[in-house]
Enzyme design. Sequence first.
Site, PDB file in Angstrom:
ATOM      1  N   CYS A  86      -1.866  42.795 -33.418  1.00 46.97           N
ATOM      2  CA  CYS A  86      -2.995  42.811 -34.518  1.00 46.97           C
ATOM      3  C   CYS A  86      -2.798  43.115 -35.743  1.00 46.97           C
ATOM      4  O   CYS A  86      -1.732  42.632 -36.473  1.00 46.97           O
ATOM      5  CB  CYS A  86      -4.337  43.508 -34.047  1.00 46.97           C
ATOM      6  SG  CYS A  86      -5.952  43.236 -34.977  1.00 46.97           S
ATOM      7  N   HIS A 195      -5.372  41.538 -28.149  1.00 46.20           N
ATOM      8  CA  HIS A 195      -4.897  42.855 -27.773  1.00 46.20           C
ATOM      9  C   HIS A 195      -4.558  42.805 -26.196  1.00 46.20           C
ATOM     10  O   HIS A 195      -5.531  43.329 -25.624  1.00 46.20           O
ATOM     11  CB  HIS A 195      -5.964  43.939 -28.184  1.00 46.20           C
ATOM     12  CG  HIS A 195      -6.122  44.064 -29.493  1.00 46.20           C
ATOM     13  ND1 HIS A 195      -5.497  45.346 -30.100  1.00 46.20           N
ATOM     14  CD2 HIS A 195      -6.762  43.546 -30.545  1.00 46.20           C
ATOM     15  CE1 HIS A 195      -5.810  45.351 -31.490  1.00 46.20           C
ATOM     16  NE2 HIS A 195      -6.560  44.551 -31.616  1.00 46.20           N
ATOM     17  N   GLU A 197      -3.282  45.231 -24.649  1.00 47.01           N
ATOM     18  CA  GLU A 197      -3.047  46.452 -24.120  1.00 47.01           C
ATOM     19  C   GLU A 197      -4.507  47.104 -23.611  1.00 47.01           C
ATOM     20  O   GLU A 197      -4.822  48.062 -23.186  1.00 47.01           O
ATOM     21  CB  GLU A 197      -2.624  47.550 -25.235  1.00 47.01           C
ATOM     22  CG  GLU A 197      -3.690  47.945 -26.463  1.00 47.01           C
ATOM     23  CD  GLU A 197      -3.831  46.962 -27.492  1.00 47.01           C
ATOM     24  OE1 GLU A 197      -4.382  47.082 -28.590  1.00 47.01           O
ATOM     25  OE2 GLU A 197      -3.493  45.637 -27.338  1.00 47.01           O
TER      26      GLU A 197
END
Length: 235
Positions: A86, A195, A197
């Site tokens: 990002c 994302h 994660e």
Amino acid sequence: MRRVGVVTFPGTLDDRDAARAVEIAGAEAVSLWHKDADLRGVDAVVIPGGFSYGDYLRCGAIAATAPVMSEIVREAGRGLPVLGICNGFQVLCESHLLPGALIRNDHQKFLCRDQVLRIENADTAWTRAYSAGETITVPLKNGEGNFQASPAELERLEGEGRVVFRYVDFNPNGSAGDIAGVTNAAGNVVGLMPHPEHATEVGFGPLALGPDGASHHGGTDGLGIFRSVLASLVG
């Protein structure tokens, strides 16, 4: 144990999530501050999402001039695996480690949703745990995730197989060619807008389809990105 640096700038907000993903994958997460001029011997680096320096000037533009980025640029040129997520993707583009730019979404709104991606290149340091053509679902949240490049650059990226992730079914921001992430020519530097994660731990993350056919929270499709880099460091 391998050590993966996670960079924090003023305004970074996904550094703890990235560090947790690194640890779930089996590595030690090492905190790197934007003023650090020493990468502390890490084996790879993650530049996480957020709003570095408040997104002033352009997203990632000020962060690209930070002391830690000078070291990351130098070591990336020597083969250090670097992942930008990002805002981290924006920083990598502003640092010229990756081509193109991320501009405001074509619909002019911030968007947060679970996003299906297709793995286009499974040969980078960050995608070896996947197969080309495989689809994964990870969260996406951005207001300036619209990837653009010149026609010649886009043709080069496509022709050289440097598009790593592509949006499936829905383009959330107007990115050229539905591009969600790209790599440098060497394959050690990767940037993506969604994302991963946030999709590494059972019980959290996007909706996933369970063995019983029911949807439940806890998809871990993003974990392969962090496991990939550890495998690439070994092999």
